[in-house]
Design an enzyme around this catalytic site. Sequence first.
Site, PDB file in Angstrom:
ATOM      1  CE  LYS A 100      -9.890  -1.739  14.448  1.00 35.46           C
ATOM      2  NZ  LYS A 100      -8.626  -2.125  13.522  1.00 35.46           N
ATOM      3  CG  ASN A 126      -0.094  -0.016   2.456  1.00 36.99           C
ATOM      4  OD1 ASN A 126       0.489   0.974   2.833  1.00 36.99           O
ATOM      5  ND2 ASN A 126      -0.321  -0.959   3.119  1.00 36.99           N
ATOM      6  CB  ILE A 180      -1.996  -6.669  14.474  1.00 34.07           C
ATOM      7  CG1 ILE A 180      -1.739  -7.840  13.227  1.00 34.07           C
ATOM      8  CG2 ILE A 180      -0.876  -6.818  15.446  1.00 34.07           C
ATOM      9  CD1 ILE A 180      -0.466  -7.538  12.584  1.00 34.07           C
TER      10      ILE A 180
END
Length: 400
Positions: free
Chosen positions: A337, A207, A303
């Site tokens: 998250k 990216n 992650i």
Amino acid sequence: MLNKKIILGVTGSISAYKAAELIRLLKKRGADVQVVMTKSAKEFISPITLQALSGKPVLENMWEPTEGNGMEHINQSRKSDLILVVPASANFIAKLAQGLADDLLSNICLARNCPILIAPSMNKNMWENSSTQRNISLVTQDGVNISGPENGEQACGEEGMGRLINEKMLLLDINKSLNYPILKNKNILISCGATFEKIDDARAITNLSSGKMGLRIADEAYALGANVTIIYGQTEKLPPSGINCIYAPNHSLMNKYVKENAKNNDIFISVAAISDYIPKTISGKLKKGNNKFSLEFQQSSDILLETASEFNNLFCVGFSAESENIIKNAQAKLKNKNLDMIVANSINESMGQNSAEIYIIDKNEVIHIPKKGKEELASNILQHIYKLENKRGSTHEHIN
Ligand SMILES: Cc1cc2nc3c(=O)[nH]c(=O)nc-3n(C[C@H](O)[C@H](O)[C@H](O)COP(=O)(O)O)c2cc1C
């Protein structure tokens, strides 16, 4: 360094010429530099060069009449935010260790009421000599900050420890000495850069992240006194030694190293652009032939989400690069998250750029920071982390 008053002491070392470039770098960052040379330093570089670069006459002679009370050593010390001695000769370090004051620079150092940072530079035998080592230990006990030296080729033709520290590291140490070390003793883990995943033996998918934001945060965290570890993928030039750097080019290694290091850290700042989808790797090399071909991708694990839920005491900060609904999307990530803080920005205006407009978002507020250089943004982000982490720490203490 903007508007900071810095005394730059230059002593009699072969690397005195490097003071010229240092003045340029300090001035470029907005510092006000007053050069003070020892008598020996003038044998190595002309005061007129340093005057031209600093924009001020160089001081050397304690007995030269000056305006006012004539006590230049006291006046200079009073006015300064930092005394730098670059390069610092073995002789000068010995004088500093003993509190000797027989010239203007040593008097300024003795009369100081501001931080002092010295960068030793000398032949390796001079550096390794037990008297120099003893003096280094004495000045360290007296609160003098030391930058370097480093290992490498020396002017005398030898190789070893004693070379003047490289300028990037020196600038980090100067920042560290100038700043109030609000992150002292904090262990900070930062992931940064882009990961890339193999498609076949020759090709990969990645990216557009440059890693600049993560690296600027690492530099600034170091300058604020933290112990910094970065886990990096594809990035621009890495920080110099002083920051622990671990290479993790793909999702699998990023996952491994982030989790291995999370337990030893207080704060995790996840800036890396990690592949959300990983191609099913083809062994060998894809042959050219068909006009079209398709790749199969599998979603990778999150992650940051896993780290935040696994390491409860870790203060976790995410980054959210969005193309629309920037604040709303980032707030959803903060919640889903279970992060302590998130930094949101627009993908087109920040990726790969040197500046960005950001929103610092936590559970209680959204702070808009208009477009700024990433160095300055790093400082804003860390100041907010410091504020929140401190609050969290005091709440923990209160509960316990
Ligand atoms: C050519 C030459 C190079 C020198 N290079 C260094 C050096 O790199 N580091 C050092 O500590 N001393 C070096 N010295 C010795 C110092 O200049 C000497 O100890 C001097 O007295 C230092 O004075 P000052 O500390 O007042 O500046 C060098 C001497 C000479 C002649």
